[in-house]
Motif scaffolding. Structure first.
Motif, PDB file in Angstrom:
ATOM      1  N   PHE A  76       6.694   4.954   6.399  1.00  0.00           N
ATOM      2  CA  PHE A  76       6.930   6.391   6.440  1.00  0.00           C
ATOM      3  C   PHE A  76       5.919   7.114   5.558  1.00  0.00           C
ATOM      4  N   GLY A  77       5.820   8.397   5.796  1.00  0.00           N
ATOM      5  CA  GLY A  77       4.972   9.240   4.958  1.00  0.00           C
ATOM      6  C   GLY A  77       5.829  10.347   4.388  1.00  0.00           C
ATOM      7  N   TYR A  78       5.627  10.680   3.121  1.00  0.00           N
ATOM      8  CA  TYR A  78       6.415  11.764   2.526  1.00  0.00           C
ATOM      9  C   TYR A  78       5.505  12.827   1.930  1.00  0.00           C
ATOM     10  N   SER A 111      12.726  11.003  -7.064  1.00  0.00           N
ATOM     11  CA  SER A 111      11.690  10.019  -7.358  1.00  0.00           C
ATOM     12  C   SER A 111      10.957   9.706  -6.067  1.00  0.00           C
ATOM     13  N   GLU A 112       9.733   9.221  -6.176  1.00  0.00           N
ATOM     14  CA  GLU A 112       8.968   8.896  -4.980  1.00  0.00           C
ATOM     15  C   GLU A 112       9.705   7.828  -4.169  1.00  0.00           C
ATOM     16  N   PRO A 113       9.997   8.076  -2.897  1.00  0.00           N
ATOM     17  CA  PRO A 113      10.672   7.063  -2.076  1.00  0.00           C
ATOM     18  C   PRO A 113       9.755   5.872  -1.818  1.00  0.00           C
ATOM     19  N   LYS A 114      10.279   4.691  -2.072  1.00  0.00           N
ATOM     20  CA  LYS A 114       9.487   3.476  -1.889  1.00  0.00           C
ATOM     21  C   LYS A 114      10.137   2.492  -0.930  1.00  0.00           C
ATOM     22  N   CYS A 115      11.399   2.742  -0.583  1.00  0.00           N
ATOM     23  CA  CYS A 115      12.188   1.786   0.191  1.00  0.00           C
ATOM     24  C   CYS A 115      12.940   2.493   1.315  1.00  0.00           C
ATOM     25  N   TRP A 116      13.375   1.712   2.317  1.00  0.00           N
ATOM     26  CA  TRP A 116      14.200   2.273   3.375  1.00  0.00           C
ATOM     27  C   TRP A 116      15.457   2.917   2.796  1.00  0.00           C
ATOM     28  N   ALA A 117      16.040   2.268   1.771  1.00  0.00           N
ATOM     29  CA  ALA A 117      17.284   2.764   1.177  1.00  0.00           C
ATOM     30  C   ALA A 117      17.116   4.156   0.581  1.00  0.00           C
ATOM     31  N   ASP A 118      15.921   4.466   0.104  1.00  0.00           N
ATOM     32  CA  ASP A 118      15.686   5.772  -0.526  1.00  0.00           C
ATOM     33  C   ASP A 118      15.827   6.927   0.458  1.00  0.00           C
ATOM     34  N   GLN A 156      -7.357  13.548   5.270  1.00  0.00           N
ATOM     35  CA  GLN A 156      -7.910  14.908   5.355  1.00  0.00           C
ATOM     36  C   GLN A 156      -7.430  15.809   4.212  1.00  0.00           C
ATOM     37  N   GLY A 157      -6.719  15.216   3.245  1.00  0.00           N
ATOM     38  CA  GLY A 157      -6.382  15.946   2.026  1.00  0.00           C
ATOM     39  C   GLY A 157      -5.022  16.613   1.997  1.00  0.00           C
ATOM     40  N   ASP A 158      -4.177  16.356   2.990  1.00  0.00           N
ATOM     41  CA  ASP A 158      -2.837  16.937   2.987  1.00  0.00           C
ATOM     42  C   ASP A 158      -1.949  16.219   1.953  1.00  0.00           C
ATOM     43  N   PRO A 159      -0.913  16.896   1.450  1.00  0.00           N
ATOM     44  CA  PRO A 159      -0.059  16.298   0.409  1.00  0.00           C
ATOM     45  C   PRO A 159       0.951  15.305   0.987  1.00  0.00           C
ATOM     46  N   ILE A 160       0.444  14.244   1.576  1.00  0.00           N
ATOM     47  CA  ILE A 160       1.317  13.240   2.176  1.00  0.00           C
ATOM     48  C   ILE A 160       0.908  11.860   1.668  1.00  0.00           C
ATOM     49  N   LYS A 161       1.899  11.050   1.361  1.00  0.00           N
ATOM     50  CA  LYS A 161       1.654   9.700   0.867  1.00  0.00           C
ATOM     51  C   LYS A 161       2.328   8.697   1.796  1.00  0.00           C
ATOM     52  N   ALA A 162       1.583   7.662   2.179  1.00  0.00           N
ATOM     53  CA  ALA A 162       2.101   6.640   3.087  1.00  0.00           C
ATOM     54  C   ALA A 162       2.775   5.521   2.299  1.00  0.00           C
ATOM     55  N   CYS A 183       9.805  -1.251   0.560  1.00  0.00           N
ATOM     56  CA  CYS A 183       9.910  -2.397  -0.343  1.00  0.00           C
ATOM     57  C   CYS A 183      10.733  -3.544   0.223  1.00  0.00           C
ATOM     58  N   GLU A 184      11.721  -3.240   1.086  1.00  0.00           N
ATOM     59  CA  GLU A 184      12.571  -4.309   1.608  1.00  0.00           C
ATOM     60  C   GLU A 184      11.836  -5.189   2.627  1.00  0.00           C
ATOM     61  N   GLY A 185      10.762  -4.657   3.170  1.00  0.00           N
ATOM     62  CA  GLY A 185      10.037  -5.310   4.253  1.00  0.00           C
ATOM     63  C   GLY A 185       9.988  -4.381   5.448  1.00  0.00           C
ATOM     64  N   THR A 186       9.096  -4.660   6.375  1.00  0.00           N
ATOM     65  CA  THR A 186       8.960  -3.778   7.528  1.00  0.00           C
ATOM     66  C   THR A 186       8.398  -4.529   8.723  1.00  0.00           C
ATOM     67  N   GLY A 187       8.493  -3.888   9.885  1.00  0.00           N
ATOM     68  CA  GLY A 187       7.964  -4.465  11.105  1.00  0.00           C
ATOM     69  C   GLY A 187       6.574  -3.944  11.412  1.00  0.00           C
ATOM     70  N   TYR A 188       6.073  -4.323  12.538  1.00  0.00           N
ATOM     71  CA  TYR A 188       4.727  -3.883  12.924  1.00  0.00           C
ATOM     72  C   TYR A 188       4.624  -3.880  14.440  1.00  0.00           C
ATOM     73  N   GLU A 189       3.617  -3.227  14.906  1.00  0.00           N
ATOM     74  CA  GLU A 189       3.377  -3.149  16.347  1.00  0.00           C
ATOM     75  C   GLU A 189       2.121  -3.907  16.724  1.00  0.00           C
ATOM     76  N   ILE A 190       2.096  -4.378  17.943  1.00  0.00           N
ATOM     77  CA  ILE A 190       0.850  -4.818  18.568  1.00  0.00           C
ATOM     78  C   ILE A 190       0.626  -3.854  19.721  1.00  0.00           C
ATOM     79  N   GLY A 191      -0.177  -2.829  19.465  1.00  0.00           N
ATOM     80  CA  GLY A 191      -0.508  -1.882  20.516  1.00  0.00           C
ATOM     81  C   GLY A 191      -1.161  -2.623  21.665  1.00  0.00           C
ATOM     82  N   SER A 192      -0.811  -2.263  22.887  1.00  0.00           N
ATOM     83  CA  SER A 192      -1.177  -3.109  24.022  1.00  0.00           C
ATOM     84  C   SER A 192      -1.790  -2.344  25.188  1.00  0.00           C
TER      85      SER A 192
END
Length: 346
Positions: A137-139, A150-157, A240-246, A250-259
């Motif tokens: 996610f990006g916040y 606080s800065e969200p770092k996990c799904w639970a946040d 591009q300088g917007d106030p967003i952080k990716a 922390c718990e782990g995450t999935g991923y995609e294989i774009g096809s």
């Protein structure tokens, strides 16, 4: 699942040494109908470059992966498209299982990473991996500060009551990104706890967008505090300088294989095969970064954009693409999500 160990072994770092080479212009002419599942700018860059290199005119339509799958199903008796390029792999696998796409082996396969070929094998040669990207996610840093969080770092946040109506995510029926979230949460937490999480998250979701990348733009503009997206989509706005952080949760995450898949019954089959082969070359894959798309490319000789998220440094789940890309499982999970999550009052 075999073929994806690169995510945890740091192999990605070695990819950056690959050099792109120029695609040789072809003499073929004609037409190609392309359904494109990535961002508009990248779709247009691919269409324009392929026309320039081959003389084949491209009619391109941009939609989310789930929408393209639904269109292929609706048009199956009279296919209108030739090639489906981009979008998360799960709906590509479902389309392959349902016989909506065409079996094909590209001569460029020998240059692809194992994870791209694993997608091809899982799809019974009806789809191939063209890029990879991690879910997260990006916040908006300003919004989070204003809320005293606080800065969200996990799904639970993302379940914090202070984020009520301030999280955006797409609808998994239309968006491959959001279906990837649904399947990721189920695999990470177990189905019962995963759906419990999604029900709690629902209270904080302001809207379910049609496009998977739209929540990243909303977060970058301050229209929402958090957007659940593939991490590379949040990186676009950070670059591009917007106030967003990716964030990689922390718990782990999935991923995609774009096809990419050739549509069964394609009227311009030869041109679809030409595009398929061309799109797997380093020259074609190099069009991503200038179009502000920072996924990891599937050709071993392609250069990884320096802005691309370092997936080898993230905690990744062993995403079961075969199971969660199957028609039965996707249909079951989407139906359950509609009934148990989306239908809930706010």
């Amino acid at each position: 699942m075999q073929g994806f160990q690169w995510l945890r072994t740091g192999v990605l770092a070695a990819l950056a040494s690959g050099a792109a080479f120029a695609a040789a212009p072809a003499q073929a002419q004609g037409a190609l109908v392309m359904y494109c599942g990535v961002q508009e700018e990248w779709c247009r860059a691919m269409s324009t470059a392929f026309e320039r290199d081959t003389g084949i005119k491209v009619a391109m339509t941009r939609k989310s992966a789930g929408e393209i799958y639904a269109q292929l199903k609706a048009e199956s008796a009279n296919p209108r498209g030739d090639i489906w390029w981009g979008g998360t792999g799960d709906p590509h696998l479902q389309a392959a299982e349902e016989g909506l796409t065409f079996e094909y082996e590209s001569p460029v396969n020998k240059d692809l990473h194992d994870w791209a070929l694993s997608q091809w094998k899982a799809a019974q040669k009806r789809s191939v991996g063209i890029y990879a990207g991690a879910l997260g996610f990006g916040y908006n840093t300003q919004q989070i500060k204003q809320k005293g969080l606080s800065e969200p770092k996990c799904w639970a946040d993302l379940l914090d009551p202070k984020l009520k109506d301030d999280v955006q995510v797409a609808d998994p029926n239309s968006s491959g990104t959001a279906y990837n979230l649904l399947a990721t949460v189920v695999q990470l937490m177990g189905e019962e706890k995963g759906f419990d999480y999604l029900k709690k998250l629902h209270k904080n979701v302001s809207q379910y967008t049609k496009s998977g990348a739209a929540p990243a733009k909303a977060a970058s503009l301050g229209e929402t505090a958090v957007g659940i997206v593939f991490i590379h989509d949040a990186v676009v706005f950070a670059v591009q300088g917007d106030p967003i952080k990716a964030v990689a949760p922390c718990e782990g995450t999935g991923y995609e294989i774009g096809s990419m898949s050739i549509i069964k019954g394609a009227r311009n089959l030869d041109n679809a095969k030409k595009f398929y082969d061309w799109a797997l070359t380093p020259a074609a894959q190099a069009l991503a970064a200038p179009a502000k798309s920072y996924q990891v490319p599937s050709n071993k000789n392609s250069t990884v954009p320096p802005q691309a998220p370092k997936m080898s440094e993230m905690k990744m789940i062993d995403y079961d693409f075969v199971k969660y890309g199957s028609s039965a499982e996707r249909t079951r999970l989407l139906t359950k999500w509609d009934k148990e999550v989306k239908a809930l009052p706010k």
